[in-house]
Design an enzyme around this catalytic site. Structure first.
Site, short mmCIF file in Angstrom:
data_model
loop_
_atom_site.label_atom_id
_atom_site.label_comp_id
_atom_site.label_asym_id
_atom_site.label_seq_id
_atom_site.Cartn_x
_atom_site.Cartn_y
_atom_site.Cartn_z
N CYS A 197 38.92 26.49 -1.34
CA CYS A 197 40.37 26.51 -1.52
C CYS A 197 40.86 25.28 -2.29
O CYS A 197 40.68 24.14 -1.87
CB CYS A 197 41.06 26.58 -0.16
SG CYS A 197 42.83 26.27 -0.21
N CYS A 530 36.38 29.21 -13.80
CA CYS A 530 35.83 30.52 -14.16
C CYS A 530 34.79 30.44 -15.27
O CYS A 530 34.39 31.47 -15.82
CB CYS A 530 36.95 31.45 -14.60
SG CYS A 530 38.30 31.51 -13.45
#
Length: 617
Positions: A197, A530
């Protein structure tokens, strides 16, 4: 109209789509690309780091590449329109020169948050200027003043080869020790977190600092953490559904922590310990709060500490102490002033907030349950929304906010009340909505999100609707009738919500299209977390490049609103497949390795129109 198929992927704030070919021009662009035409833009090096007056300029495109091989970097996050940033600029340039002469030199950089939206979101910038120190890519908390001496001294210390973050004072709880620790501690704050997170990672330095501070207090107040992904039973037991979730435990009894995240130590020390209600010793205390206070005055009336209602009151105060300031009294003169009797709770509004449209006080008889202490009248018809009370008072939606120089100090009180009186005239007609005034400087970022930061008007209005939707009143000279028309238009659903969106690029070439909605081409530049997926996702785009019914695309969800409520982003990455004519009912990708092979299987399982499928028949 041609039916289309869609795949949506959200990666740490970046949303990727698989869409159909949108128009014939796309095919022309692809042809041009294949012929090598129009490649000038592609050759531009977006990762080049420029320098301005000795300060390096970092952007969404070059930030990760620049940081990855640096030991220590000082970074300022600023906004060009910010007055404080302009004043700080010469000082920061001196800092850059000083650290450049250090042995070894320490790079000093800046980020324009109005351009680098992804970085601004990643680091959750909400004020300017903000100073950050990165040590081997990891954030080091900086909480000193913005002077050249203080910043240079701190950066040099962090840059030392043997420097390490302070030892952690935070307790680590698991199913094996949780109950034993929590049940035998007077008060403890517990964070339920997930290792992946981003919010938890950004919170970690503040949480660790507070843990160290409070461990030295007499008596010490422990802070603990639970990895909710590893201790799923504990997370389920305490209703943890998002990260981070913070809970206060008093002798094993859990309460939600609603204090400020930026000052754990002070919040816990001042508001979480000791009796939840303060005893009123003199009538003057109450009179001064009513005359000069900024919030509701809540007083419990009792004959003595042995009064049965007193215990009920204390229990209720304990569960609500984060949200309200409670008092109690055994004094007859206070009881008479409040026109109450033992066993009652009285809530009074400060004099400056009173109006002819609402009562100045409310009384409630304490019953056998703490549920009786639900102060439905705590919110004013038109209250003063501030950063300090926002999360406690103004979370209900819709919220109508009137922004101007709201200031109740002596010199500005008349002007503040003048505009507030006009809001009151409208608020009384819409009891179903919450109204508030707010200082436009305190909420400069929010005004900017409404597009009203450069309206030129003294008073601006926005509505924070349900589901994060926002509605801005067109800038014009403010009056009650103007506000009345705006709120009525909202009530009749005649207002169009603001949709956060980056500009549409001139072109979008390559196997992965970039969109802002399902119907427009859009490019979002950043997704640092990503990078591992990008090669596979690009390969996926190439694989289906010639399919007329599918287009691989992506959308930056940090700079654009996700177009439909059906696409919920609760973790990263999140993958959806939207079949033809069923964009409102996407299929979620769950499980499986996120590579070309697995994503291809997912696409072909749900895609009904693929050219190569027909060829195989």
């Amino acid at each position: 109209m041609k039916k289309i198929t869609l795949l949506l992927i959200v990666l740490l704030g970046v949303t990727h789509f698989i869409l159909p070919s949108l128009c014939e021009e796309d095919a022309k662009d692809d042809s041009a690309e294949d012929l090598g035409e129009g490649d000038d833009d592609d050759d531009a090096d977006d990762t080049e780091v420029k320098e301005e007056n000795g300060v390096l300029v970092l952007t969404d495109e070059n930030f990760d590449t620049f940081i990855e091989d640096k030991d220590t970097v000082l970074v300022e996050f600023y906004a060009p329109w910010c007055g404080h940033c302009k004043q700080f600029a010469p000082e920061y340039e001196k800092i850059a020169q000083t650290l450049k002469e250090n042995d070894p030199p320490i790079p000093v950089a800046k980020v324009d948050t109005t351009k680098a939206s992804a970085l601004s979101s990643k680091f959750e910038e909400s004020g300017y200027p903000t100073i950050k120190i990165l040590k081997k890519g990891e954030l080091v908390d900086y909480d000193r003043d913005r002077s050249e001496h203080a910043i240079v001294e701190r950066v040099k210390v962090v840059a030392l080869p043997d420097w390490k973050p302070p030892s952690e004072a935070t307790l680590v709880l698991t199913k094996n020790n949780f109950d034993d620790v929590v049940n035998n501690t007077d008060i403890i704050l517990v964070e339920f977190y997930a290792p992946w997170c981003g919010h938890c990672k950004r919170l970690a330095p503040k949480y660790g600092k507070a843990a160290k501070e409070l461990s030295n207090r007499t008596p010490p107040i422990p802070l603990a953490k639970v990895d909710a992904t590893a201790e799923s039973n504990l997370a389920t037991r305490f209703g943890v559904s998002g990260y981070p979730t913070l809970k206060i435990f008093r002798k094993g009894k859990a309460f939600d922590y609603n204090g400020p995240l930026e000052m754990f130590g002070r919040s816990i020390t001042h508001y979480q310990t000791g009796p939840p209600s303060k005893q009123v010793q003199t009538l003057k205390q109450v009179q001064e709060l009513v005359r000069d206070g900024d919030d509701a005055v809540i007083v419990g009336i009792f004959s003595s500490e042995e009064d049965a209602a007193y215990e009920i009151y204390q229990e209720a105060c304990n569960s609500l102490r984060d949200d309200y300031k409670f008092m109690h009294t055994f004094k007859n003169d206070v009881t008479e002033f409040l026109k109450a009797s033992p066993g009652q709770v009285v809530m009074l509004q400060p004099e400056k907030f009173r109006s002819k449209y609402e009562l100045a006080s409310h009384s409630l008889t304490i019953k056998v349950s703490s549920e009786s202490l639900l102060f439905k009248h705590i919110l004013l018809l038109v209250g003063h929304r501030k950063q300090s009370n926002d999360a406690k008072r103004y979370t209900t939606r819709p919220l109508v906010v009137v922004y101007y120089g709201a200031d109740f100090s002596f010199d500005y009180r008349v002007a503040t009340q003048f505009w507030r009186s006009k809001v009151l005239e409208v608020a009384k007609d819409f009891p179903e909505y919450t109204f508030a005034i707010a200082d436009d400087e305190d909420y400069a970022d929010e005004l900017k999100s409404f597009g009203l930061h450069e309206s030129g008007e003294e008073v601006n209005v926005g509505i924070l609707g349900e589901g994060g939707k926002q509605y801005a009143m067109d800038p014009e000279e403010f009056d009650s009738d103007v506000l009345q028309s705006f709120v009525m238009a909202f009530k009749k659903a005649k207002l169009k919500a603001i949709v956060k969106s980056q500009p549409i690029p001139k072109s979008s070439k390559g196997p992965v299209k970039v969109v802002e909605t399902f119907d427009d081409i859009f490019y979002a530049p950043w997704c640092g977390h990503c990078k591992k997926l990008e090669p596979d996702y690009t390969a996926l785009g190439k694989k289906y490049k010639n399919e007329k019914n599918i287009v691989i695309a992506k959308m930056d969800a940090t700079a654009n609103d996700v177009p439909h409520d059906s696409y919920k982003v609760e973790g990263f990455p999140t993958i959806y497949f939207a079949p033809s004519n069923k964009k409102q009912k996407p299929v979620k990708f769950e499980g499986g390795k996120r590579d070309v092979e697995e994503l291809s299987k997912f696409v072909e399982k749900h895609a009904s129109k693929l050219t190569h499928k027909k060829d195989e028949l």
